[in-house]
Design a protein around this motif. Sequence first.
Motif, PDB file in Angstrom:
ATOM      1  N   THR A  13       6.020  77.852  65.022  1.00 43.05           N
ATOM      2  CA  THR A  13       6.993  78.205  66.096  1.00 43.05           C
ATOM      3  C   THR A  13       6.894  79.843  66.238  1.00 43.05           C
ATOM      4  O   THR A  13       7.136  80.459  65.170  1.00 43.05           O
ATOM      5  CB  THR A  13       8.505  78.096  65.920  1.00 43.05           C
ATOM      6  N   MET A  14       6.405  80.470  67.431  1.00 43.53           N
ATOM      7  CA  MET A  14       6.290  81.707  67.502  1.00 43.53           C
ATOM      8  C   MET A  14       7.436  82.522  67.810  1.00 43.53           C
ATOM      9  O   MET A  14       8.410  81.893  68.447  1.00 43.53           O
ATOM     10  CB  MET A  14       4.993  82.064  68.468  1.00 43.53           C
ATOM     11  N   ARG A  15       7.562  83.865  67.499  1.00 37.37           N
ATOM     12  CA  ARG A  15       9.054  84.672  67.898  1.00 37.37           C
ATOM     13  C   ARG A  15       8.666  84.702  69.303  1.00 37.37           C
ATOM     14  O   ARG A  15      10.243  84.878  69.863  1.00 37.37           O
ATOM     15  CB  ARG A  15       8.744  85.965  67.270  1.00 37.37           C
ATOM     16  N   SER A  16       7.888  84.499  70.129  1.00 36.67           N
ATOM     17  CA  SER A  16       7.789  84.507  71.596  1.00 36.67           C
ATOM     18  C   SER A  16       8.472  83.110  72.036  1.00 36.67           C
ATOM     19  O   SER A  16       8.522  83.350  73.322  1.00 36.67           O
ATOM     20  CB  SER A  16       6.381  84.337  72.011  1.00 36.67           C
ATOM     21  N   GLY A  17       8.607  82.051  71.446  1.00 41.30           N
ATOM     22  CA  GLY A  17       8.979  80.782  71.764  1.00 41.30           C
ATOM     23  C   GLY A  17       7.610  79.840  71.917  1.00 41.30           C
ATOM     24  O   GLY A  17       8.133  78.479  72.035  1.00 41.30           O
ATOM     25  N   ASP A  18       6.458  80.134  71.777  1.00 36.64           N
ATOM     26  CA  ASP A  18       5.564  79.328  71.699  1.00 36.64           C
ATOM     27  C   ASP A  18       5.462  78.596  70.688  1.00 36.64           C
ATOM     28  O   ASP A  18       5.920  79.126  69.480  1.00 36.64           O
ATOM     29  CB  ASP A  18       4.164  80.271  71.949  1.00 36.64           C
ATOM     30  N   LEU A  19       4.881  77.341  70.719  1.00 30.75           N
ATOM     31  CA  LEU A  19       4.940  76.134  69.773  1.00 30.75           C
ATOM     32  C   LEU A  19       3.579  75.626  69.694  1.00 30.75           C
ATOM     33  O   LEU A  19       3.039  75.238  70.837  1.00 30.75           O
ATOM     34  CB  LEU A  19       6.041  75.144  70.162  1.00 30.75           C
ATOM     35  N   TYR A  20       2.993  75.444  68.281  1.00 29.31           N
ATOM     36  CA  TYR A  20       1.601  74.975  68.210  1.00 29.31           C
ATOM     37  C   TYR A  20       1.799  73.980  67.056  1.00 29.31           C
ATOM     38  O   TYR A  20       2.549  73.956  66.090  1.00 29.31           O
ATOM     39  CB  TYR A  20       0.752  76.110  67.534  1.00 29.31           C
ATOM     40  N   VAL A  21       1.184  72.747  67.414  1.00 31.57           N
ATOM     41  CA  VAL A  21       1.063  71.473  66.588  1.00 31.57           C
ATOM     42  C   VAL A  21      -0.163  71.361  66.072  1.00 31.57           C
ATOM     43  O   VAL A  21      -1.152  71.379  66.745  1.00 31.57           O
ATOM     44  CB  VAL A  21       1.723  70.315  67.280  1.00 31.57           C
ATOM     45  N   GLY A  22      -0.428  71.279  64.715  1.00 36.18           N
ATOM     46  CA  GLY A  22      -1.897  71.002  64.288  1.00 36.18           C
ATOM     47  C   GLY A  22      -1.805  71.145  62.626  1.00 36.18           C
ATOM     48  O   GLY A  22      -0.694  70.735  62.158  1.00 36.18           O
TER      49      GLY A  22
END
Length: 106
Positions: A13-22
């Motif tokens: 989870t990025m501070r910007s709100g973006d979310l990456y799964v992997g």
Amino acid sequence: MRLRAGEWKHTVTMRSGDLYVGEVLDKEVSIKVHGSPIRVPMAKVVWILFANQYGVPRDQVQLVTGTALSGSVKNKTFQVRLQDDGLVMRLPTKDILTIQGMEIGG
């Protein structure tokens, strides 16, 4: 990217709100605790919570053993292979809020 039993899946989870799964490709996280650097294999990390303005004054690393380390993570970036398309991204630590990992069961 297909995950198999025994592999780890991470949510970043990025501070910007973006979310990456992997999958986080870094083999270890380095955290400075009371002046001493400690290196922990990523396979033993349940989550990393980075210091933020919401009341977390220092980085925190929670291990599968239940041990919690509090200090300053020294990794400048984390590499993540995205689950959807296999793209590898290098994410600056300063932009990450949390990394959560879980082992895929059999």
